[in-house]
Write an enzyme that holds these catalytic residues in place. Structure first.
Site, PDB file in Angstrom:
ATOM      1  N   LYS A  10       0.849  -1.198  -0.070  1.00 28.56           N
ATOM      2  CA  LYS A  10       0.015   0.037   0.072  1.00 28.56           C
ATOM      3  C   LYS A  10       0.930   1.137  -0.054  1.00 28.56           C
ATOM      4  O   LYS A  10       1.942   1.175   0.126  1.00 28.56           O
ATOM      5  CB  LYS A  10      -0.863  -0.128   1.123  1.00 28.56           C
ATOM      6  CG  LYS A  10      -2.052  -1.019   0.999  1.00 28.56           C
ATOM      7  CD  LYS A  10      -2.971  -1.118   2.404  1.00 28.56           C
ATOM      8  CE  LYS A  10      -3.999  -2.264   2.318  1.00 28.56           C
ATOM      9  NZ  LYS A  10      -4.922  -2.191   3.201  1.00 28.56           N
ATOM     10  N   TYR A  50     -12.359  -2.442  -3.782  1.00 23.31           N
ATOM     11  CA  TYR A  50     -12.996  -2.502  -2.613  1.00 23.31           C
ATOM     12  C   TYR A  50     -14.622  -2.383  -2.401  1.00 23.31           C
ATOM     13  O   TYR A  50     -15.361  -2.208  -1.366  1.00 23.31           O
ATOM     14  CB  TYR A  50     -12.237  -1.724  -1.451  1.00 23.31           C
ATOM     15  CG  TYR A  50     -11.053  -1.796  -1.166  1.00 23.31           C
ATOM     16  CD1 TYR A  50     -10.770  -2.962  -0.071  1.00 23.31           C
ATOM     17  CD2 TYR A  50     -10.105  -0.880  -1.381  1.00 23.31           C
ATOM     18  CE1 TYR A  50      -9.468  -3.307   0.078  1.00 23.31           C
ATOM     19  CE2 TYR A  50      -8.584  -1.236  -0.909  1.00 23.31           C
ATOM     20  CZ  TYR A  50      -8.513  -2.241  -0.212  1.00 23.31           C
ATOM     21  OH  TYR A  50      -7.204  -2.588   0.342  1.00 23.31           O
ATOM     22  N   ARG A  86      -1.430 -14.386   4.348  1.00 20.65           N
ATOM     23  CA  ARG A  86      -2.025 -13.764   5.459  1.00 20.65           C
ATOM     24  C   ARG A  86      -1.212 -13.650   6.538  1.00 20.65           C
ATOM     25  O   ARG A  86      -1.314 -13.062   7.680  1.00 20.65           O
ATOM     26  CB  ARG A  86      -3.520 -14.250   5.585  1.00 20.65           C
ATOM     27  CG  ARG A  86      -4.346 -13.997   4.316  1.00 20.65           C
ATOM     28  CD  ARG A  86      -5.754 -14.163   4.442  1.00 20.65           C
ATOM     29  NE  ARG A  86      -6.512 -13.419   5.297  1.00 20.65           N
ATOM     30  CZ  ARG A  86      -7.020 -12.508   5.203  1.00 20.65           C
ATOM     31  NH1 ARG A  86      -6.673 -11.654   4.021  1.00 20.65           N
ATOM     32  NH2 ARG A  86      -7.650 -11.814   6.028  1.00 20.65           N
ATOM     33  N   ASN A 113      -2.353   0.110   6.679  1.00 18.43           N
ATOM     34  CA  ASN A 113      -1.456  -0.920   7.144  1.00 18.43           C
ATOM     35  C   ASN A 113      -0.685  -1.767   6.575  1.00 18.43           C
ATOM     36  O   ASN A 113      -0.753  -2.968   6.568  1.00 18.43           O
ATOM     37  CB  ASN A 113      -2.689  -1.991   7.754  1.00 18.43           C
ATOM     38  CG  ASN A 113      -3.913  -2.419   6.681  1.00 18.43           C
ATOM     39  OD1 ASN A 113      -3.539  -1.950   5.655  1.00 18.43           O
ATOM     40  ND2 ASN A 113      -4.597  -3.483   7.095  1.00 18.43           N
ATOM     41  N   HIS A 116      -1.967  -5.414   1.549  1.00 12.85           N
ATOM     42  CA  HIS A 116      -3.387  -6.442   1.473  1.00 12.85           C
ATOM     43  C   HIS A 116      -2.985  -7.332   0.814  1.00 12.85           C
ATOM     44  O   HIS A 116      -2.379  -7.836   0.148  1.00 12.85           O
ATOM     45  CB  HIS A 116      -4.292  -5.498   0.440  1.00 12.85           C
ATOM     46  CG  HIS A 116      -5.519  -6.343   0.196  1.00 12.85           C
ATOM     47  ND1 HIS A 116      -6.575  -6.426   0.685  1.00 12.85           N
ATOM     48  CD2 HIS A 116      -5.863  -7.234  -0.964  1.00 12.85           C
ATOM     49  CE1 HIS A 116      -7.467  -7.350   0.235  1.00 12.85           C
ATOM     50  NE2 HIS A 116      -6.888  -7.593  -0.923  1.00 12.85           N
ATOM     51  N   GLU A 127      -9.449 -10.944  -7.509  1.00 12.44           N
ATOM     52  CA  GLU A 127      -8.507  -9.890  -7.192  1.00 12.44           C
ATOM     53  C   GLU A 127      -7.486  -9.979  -8.238  1.00 12.44           C
ATOM     54  O   GLU A 127      -6.853  -8.895  -8.688  1.00 12.44           O
ATOM     55  CB  GLU A 127      -8.054  -9.927  -5.756  1.00 12.44           C
ATOM     56  CG  GLU A 127      -9.298  -9.416  -4.846  1.00 12.44           C
ATOM     57  CD  GLU A 127      -8.675  -9.548  -3.442  1.00 12.44           C
ATOM     58  OE1 GLU A 127      -9.504  -9.270  -2.707  1.00 12.44           O
ATOM     59  OE2 GLU A 127      -7.517  -9.667  -3.202  1.00 12.44           O
TER      60      GLU A 127
END
Ligand code: CMP
Length: 142
Positions: A10, A50, A86, A113, A116, A127
């Protein structure tokens, strides 16, 4: 099973100059980078990505943040790639992320954060296709 997943580094992490450190974690974990590009997302592209969060209270801030600077989107492949990625990222809220995870080490707030990752093989397929044409993904040959 061998899976593919979508990673986004990000704008906060790109601005901090930690693209390489994050890639290094993917590589050390045995995730292969099959596709990669830097993009500055438009409002429309970020909102579409999103779309499932449309209507949530954080949606507008999320889109503003994701369009605030360039991102790096990547296709990662490996055994159990969705869950493995993850695990490397840690919890969505960096304050709850396990020590040694990307979010614990490179992020401070749930809004910014650092990364993603797709949350299931089904969202990974959606995605990956949202950002990559088939010809932009390069399977390993050696
Ligand atoms: P990400 O995995 O990119 O998916 C949606 C993002 O919205 C999430 O990471 C967070 O950065 C951000 N966000 C902000 N507030 C929340 C919240 N309360 N719950 C989930 N995601 C949030």
């Amino acid at each position: 099973a061998v899976e593919r997943t979508l990673s986004i580094i990000k704008p906060d992490a790109v601005a901090k100059n930690v693209i390489g450190k994050i890639y290094s974690r993917f590589e050390k974990a045995g995730l292969n980078i099959l596709g990669a590009k830097m993009l500055h997302l438009s409002q429309e592209k970020a909102e579409g990505f999103y779309a499932e969060h449309k209507g949530r209270p954080f949606f507008e801030d999320l889109v503003a943040f994701m369009t605030s600077g360039p991102v790096v989107v990547s296709v990662l492949e490996g055994e159990n790639a969705v869950a493995a990625h993850r695990e490397l990222m840690g919890a969505t809220n960096p304050k709850e992320a396990a020590p040694g995870t990307i979010r614990a080490d490179f992020a401070q707030t749930i809004d910014e954060n650092a990364v993603h990752g797709s949350d299931s093989p089904a969202s990974a397929a959606r995605e990956v296709a949202y950002f990559f044409q088939d010809g932009e993904i390069c399977p390993r040959t050696r």
